[in-house]
Design a protein around this motif. Structure first.
Motif, PDB file in Angstrom:
ATOM      1  N   ILE A   1     -23.737   8.582  43.835  1.00 11.28           N
ATOM      2  CA  ILE A   1     -23.764   7.246  44.443  1.00 11.28           C
ATOM      3  C   ILE A   1     -22.375   6.636  44.293  1.00 11.28           C
ATOM      4  CG2 ILE A   1     -24.774   4.918  44.339  1.00 11.28           C
ATOM      5  CD1 ILE A   1     -27.218   6.275  42.923  1.00 11.28           C
ATOM      6  N   GLN A   2     -21.882   6.040  45.360  1.00  9.20           N
ATOM      7  CA  GLN A   2     -20.551   5.426  45.299  1.00  9.20           C
ATOM      8  C   GLN A   2     -20.576   4.087  46.050  1.00  9.20           C
ATOM      9  OE1 GLN A   2     -17.539   8.185  46.462  1.00  9.20           O
ATOM     10  NE2 GLN A   2     -16.019   7.216  45.157  1.00  9.20           N
ATOM     11  N   LEU A   3     -20.169   3.033  45.362  1.00  9.24           N
ATOM     12  CA  LEU A   3     -19.994   1.732  45.999  1.00  9.24           C
ATOM     13  C   LEU A   3     -18.505   1.469  46.092  1.00  9.24           C
ATOM     14  CD1 LEU A   3     -22.954   1.655  44.788  1.00  9.24           C
ATOM     15  CD2 LEU A   3     -22.712  -0.827  44.805  1.00  9.24           C
ATOM     16  N   ASN A   4     -18.020   1.256  47.315  1.00  5.04           N
ATOM     17  CA  ASN A   4     -16.595   1.092  47.560  1.00  5.04           C
ATOM     18  C   ASN A   4     -16.291  -0.317  48.055  1.00  5.04           C
ATOM     19  OD1 ASN A   4     -16.043   3.851  46.994  1.00  5.04           O
ATOM     20  ND2 ASN A   4     -16.691   4.408  49.055  1.00  5.04           N
ATOM     21  N   GLN A   5     -15.549  -1.081  47.242  1.00  4.79           N
ATOM     22  CA  GLN A   5     -15.073  -2.410  47.655  1.00  4.79           C
ATOM     23  C   GLN A   5     -16.207  -3.274  48.215  1.00  4.79           C
ATOM     24  OE1 GLN A   5     -11.596  -3.568  47.408  1.00  4.79           O
ATOM     25  NE2 GLN A   5     -11.770  -1.896  45.955  1.00  4.79           N
ATOM     26  N   VAL A   6     -17.332  -3.258  47.497  1.00  8.74           N
ATOM     27  CA  VAL A   6     -18.522  -3.968  47.970  1.00  8.74           C
ATOM     28  C   VAL A   6     -18.446  -5.458  47.634  1.00  8.74           C
ATOM     29  CG1 VAL A   6     -21.000  -4.280  47.517  1.00  8.74           C
ATOM     30  CG2 VAL A   6     -20.089  -1.996  48.007  1.00  8.74           C
ATOM     31  N   SER A   7     -18.654  -6.291  48.643  1.00  7.41           N
ATOM     32  CA  SER A   7     -18.773  -7.741  48.465  1.00  7.41           C
ATOM     33  C   SER A   7     -20.133  -8.183  48.995  1.00  7.41           C
ATOM     34  CB  SER A   7     -17.666  -8.487  49.204  1.00  7.41           C
ATOM     35  OG  SER A   7     -16.397  -8.142  48.678  1.00  7.41           O
ATOM     36  N   LYS A   8     -20.759  -9.119  48.267  1.00  8.42           N
ATOM     37  CA  LYS A   8     -22.059  -9.635  48.697  1.00  8.42           C
ATOM     38  C   LYS A   8     -22.199 -11.066  48.221  1.00  8.42           C
ATOM     39  CE  LYS A   8     -26.072  -9.330  50.667  1.00  8.42           C
ATOM     40  NZ  LYS A   8     -26.169  -9.093  52.120  1.00  8.42           N
ATOM     41  N   SER A   9     -22.608 -11.939  49.142  1.00  5.33           N
ATOM     42  CA  SER A   9     -22.881 -13.332  48.752  1.00  5.33           C
ATOM     43  C   SER A   9     -24.156 -13.788  49.449  1.00  5.33           C
ATOM     44  CB  SER A   9     -21.712 -14.247  49.107  1.00  5.33           C
ATOM     45  OG  SER A   9     -21.482 -14.235  50.502  1.00  5.33           O
ATOM     46  N   PHE A  10     -24.790 -14.783  48.859  1.00  3.11           N
ATOM     47  CA  PHE A  10     -25.980 -15.392  49.445  1.00  3.11           C
ATOM     48  C   PHE A  10     -25.754 -16.893  49.538  1.00  3.11           C
ATOM     49  CE2 PHE A  10     -27.760 -11.527  47.479  1.00  3.11           C
ATOM     50  CZ  PHE A  10     -28.456 -11.001  48.573  1.00  3.11           C
ATOM     51  N   LYS A  11     -25.870 -17.431  50.763  1.00  3.27           N
ATOM     52  CA  LYS A  11     -25.737 -18.871  50.988  1.00  3.27           C
ATOM     53  C   LYS A  11     -24.470 -19.427  50.332  1.00  3.27           C
ATOM     54  CE  LYS A  11     -30.693 -19.542  51.467  1.00  3.27           C
ATOM     55  NZ  LYS A  11     -31.928 -20.141  50.932  1.00  3.27           N
ATOM     56  N   GLY A  12     -23.381 -18.680  50.496  1.00 11.92           N
ATOM     57  CA  GLY A  12     -22.095 -19.139  49.985  1.00 11.92           C
ATOM     58  C   GLY A  12     -21.837 -18.873  48.521  1.00 11.92           C
ATOM     59  N   VAL A  13     -22.849 -18.305  47.815  1.00 20.42           N
ATOM     60  CA  VAL A  13     -22.682 -17.984  46.394  1.00 20.42           C
ATOM     61  C   VAL A  13     -22.301 -16.509  46.263  1.00 20.42           C
ATOM     62  CG1 VAL A  13     -23.786 -17.873  44.137  1.00 20.42           C
ATOM     63  CG2 VAL A  13     -24.361 -19.729  45.721  1.00 20.42           C
ATOM     64  N   THR A  14     -21.130 -16.255  45.712  1.00 24.44           N
ATOM     65  CA  THR A  14     -20.645 -14.881  45.574  1.00 24.44           C
ATOM     66  C   THR A  14     -21.385 -14.171  44.435  1.00 24.44           C
ATOM     67  OG1 THR A  14     -18.460 -15.493  46.378  1.00 24.44           O
ATOM     68  CG2 THR A  14     -18.615 -13.448  45.116  1.00 24.44           C
ATOM     69  N   ILE A  15     -21.887 -12.972  44.738  1.00 24.63           N
ATOM     70  CA  ILE A  15     -22.523 -12.133  43.716  1.00 24.63           C
ATOM     71  C   ILE A  15     -21.567 -11.004  43.311  1.00 24.63           C
ATOM     72  CG2 ILE A  15     -24.553 -10.770  43.111  1.00 24.63           C
ATOM     73  CD1 ILE A  15     -25.267 -13.627  43.843  1.00 24.63           C
ATOM     74  N   PHE A  16     -21.026 -10.318  44.316  1.00 28.22           N
ATOM     75  CA  PHE A  16     -20.038  -9.255  44.064  1.00 28.22           C
ATOM     76  C   PHE A  16     -18.847  -9.445  44.985  1.00 28.22           C
ATOM     77  CE2 PHE A  16     -24.047  -7.040  42.852  1.00 28.22           C
ATOM     78  CZ  PHE A  16     -23.741  -6.833  41.513  1.00 28.22           C
ATOM     79  N   GLU A  17     -17.670  -9.058  44.473  1.00 32.04           N
ATOM     80  CA  GLU A  17     -16.449  -9.173  45.263  1.00 32.04           C
ATOM     81  C   GLU A  17     -15.587  -7.943  45.022  1.00 32.04           C
ATOM     82  OE1 GLU A  17     -13.599 -12.844  46.463  1.00 32.04           O
ATOM     83  OE2 GLU A  17     -13.959 -12.581  44.331  1.00 32.04           O
ATOM     84  N   ASN A  18     -15.406  -7.144  46.075  1.00 30.85           N
ATOM     85  CA  ASN A  18     -14.593  -5.919  45.998  1.00 30.85           C
ATOM     86  C   ASN A  18     -14.969  -5.069  44.784  1.00 30.85           C
ATOM     87  OD1 ASN A  18     -13.134  -6.717  48.304  1.00 30.85           O
ATOM     88  ND2 ASN A  18     -11.777  -7.974  47.046  1.00 30.85           N
ATOM     89  N   MET A  19     -16.273  -4.862  44.619  1.00 33.18           N
ATOM     90  CA  MET A  19     -16.794  -4.141  43.450  1.00 33.18           C
ATOM     91  C   MET A  19     -16.876  -2.640  43.738  1.00 33.18           C
ATOM     92  SD  MET A  19     -20.046  -2.806  42.412  1.00 33.18           S
ATOM     93  CE  MET A  19     -21.303  -3.844  43.137  1.00 33.18           C
ATOM     94  N   ASN A  20     -16.428  -1.848  42.771  1.00 35.22           N
ATOM     95  CA  ASN A  20     -16.515  -0.392  42.865  1.00 35.22           C
ATOM     96  C   ASN A  20     -17.406   0.139  41.743  1.00 35.22           C
ATOM     97  OD1 ASN A  20     -14.506   0.084  45.048  1.00 35.22           O
ATOM     98  ND2 ASN A  20     -13.089  -0.791  43.554  1.00 35.22           N
ATOM     99  N   PHE A  21     -18.149   1.199  42.057  1.00 41.57           N
ATOM    100  CA  PHE A  21     -19.072   1.778  41.073  1.00 41.57           C
ATOM    101  C   PHE A  21     -19.382   3.202  41.498  1.00 41.57           C
ATOM    102  CE2 PHE A  21     -23.689   1.832  39.433  1.00 41.57           C
ATOM    103  CZ  PHE A  21     -23.309   2.204  38.145  1.00 41.57           C
ATOM    104  N   THR A  22     -19.310   4.121  40.523  1.00 36.43           N
ATOM    105  CA  THR A  22     -19.586   5.531  40.814  1.00 36.43           C
ATOM    106  C   THR A  22     -20.645   6.064  39.856  1.00 36.43           C
ATOM    107  OG1 THR A  22     -17.320   5.891  41.588  1.00 36.43           O
ATOM    108  CG2 THR A  22     -18.570   7.844  40.979  1.00 36.43           C
TER     109      THR A  22
END
Length: 212
Positions: free
Chosen positions: A4-25
């Motif tokens: 599993i690889q997450l590359n530069q993942v960003s995720k927000s909900f209703k303007g609230v940032t949860i992840f920003e440019n997150m990487n995970f292997t």
């Protein structure tokens, strides 16, 4: 190739940032622990990995295939995220049987064997609406493992379990690791994390920080 690889993942909900440019292997055959306070994004991370939600930016790749392109959901994942819903007026076995029929990969004996593994009586006529929280948790665990899923995504798998049941499930997860399965889990109990996990990551400033 990473499992599993997450590359530069960003995720927000209703303007609230949860992840920003997150990487995970994630490599196959290890147990990974994800820690962080409530609301830090542990469940969001698991939903991203399972294809339940998609990143605003970046990519989630499982076994070389990006989720959300040709593939919606990864194959062969056993999942507990949030509390699963069940048919309240049916028994535990009948609920698992209904789920098993979706893919039709396993028979009744396999369902019963799995229920016994997690500490449930498959012959019980008790309806799920009368289950304790701990019994519902065991039922959730049973559905996540009954088809021999090779990757387990377990959000608080020990929730509401008594000490004996916790030890039983820990031993099961150790056995699965020895079989080469991959496990990602969260737990509010640091002891679960310390005892089971090969690698531990904390959610910190919208990224995953390796702490073990």
């Amino acid at each position: 190739m990473p499992h599993i690889q997450l590359n530069q993942v960003s995720k927000s909900f209703k303007g609230v940032t949860i992840f920003e440019n997150m990487n995970f292997t994630v490599e196959k055959g290890k147990i990974y622990g994800i820690i962080g306070p409530n609301g830090s994004g542990k469940s969001v991370l698991f939903k991203l990995i399972c294809g339940f939600i998609f990143p605003d930016h970046g990519s989630v790749i499982v076994d070389g295939e990006e989720l959300g392109t040709n593939k919606r959901f990864p194959n062969n994942f056993g999942i507990i995220i949030d509390r699963p819903g069940y048919i309240a007026g049916k028994t535990g076995f009948d609920n698992l049987k209904a789920l098993a029929l979706i893919r039709n990969k396993i028979n009744d004996d396999k369902i019963k064997k799995t229920m016994k593994m997690v500490g449930l009586n498959p012959e019980s006529t008790q309806k799920v609406k009368h289950y304790s929280l701990g019994m519902k948790q065991k039922l959730a665990l049973a559905q996540a493992i009954m088809e021999d899923q090779q990757t387990l995504i377990l959000d608080e798998p020990f929730n509401a379990l008594d000490a004996e049941s916790v030890e039983n499930i820990r031993n099961l997860l150790r056995k699965f690791k020895q079989e080469g399965r991959t496990i990602l889990l969260t737990s509010h109990n640091q002891e679960d994390i310390d005892i089971l996990c090969d690698e531990v990551y904390r959610i910190n400033h919208f990224k995953l920080e390796k702490v073990k």
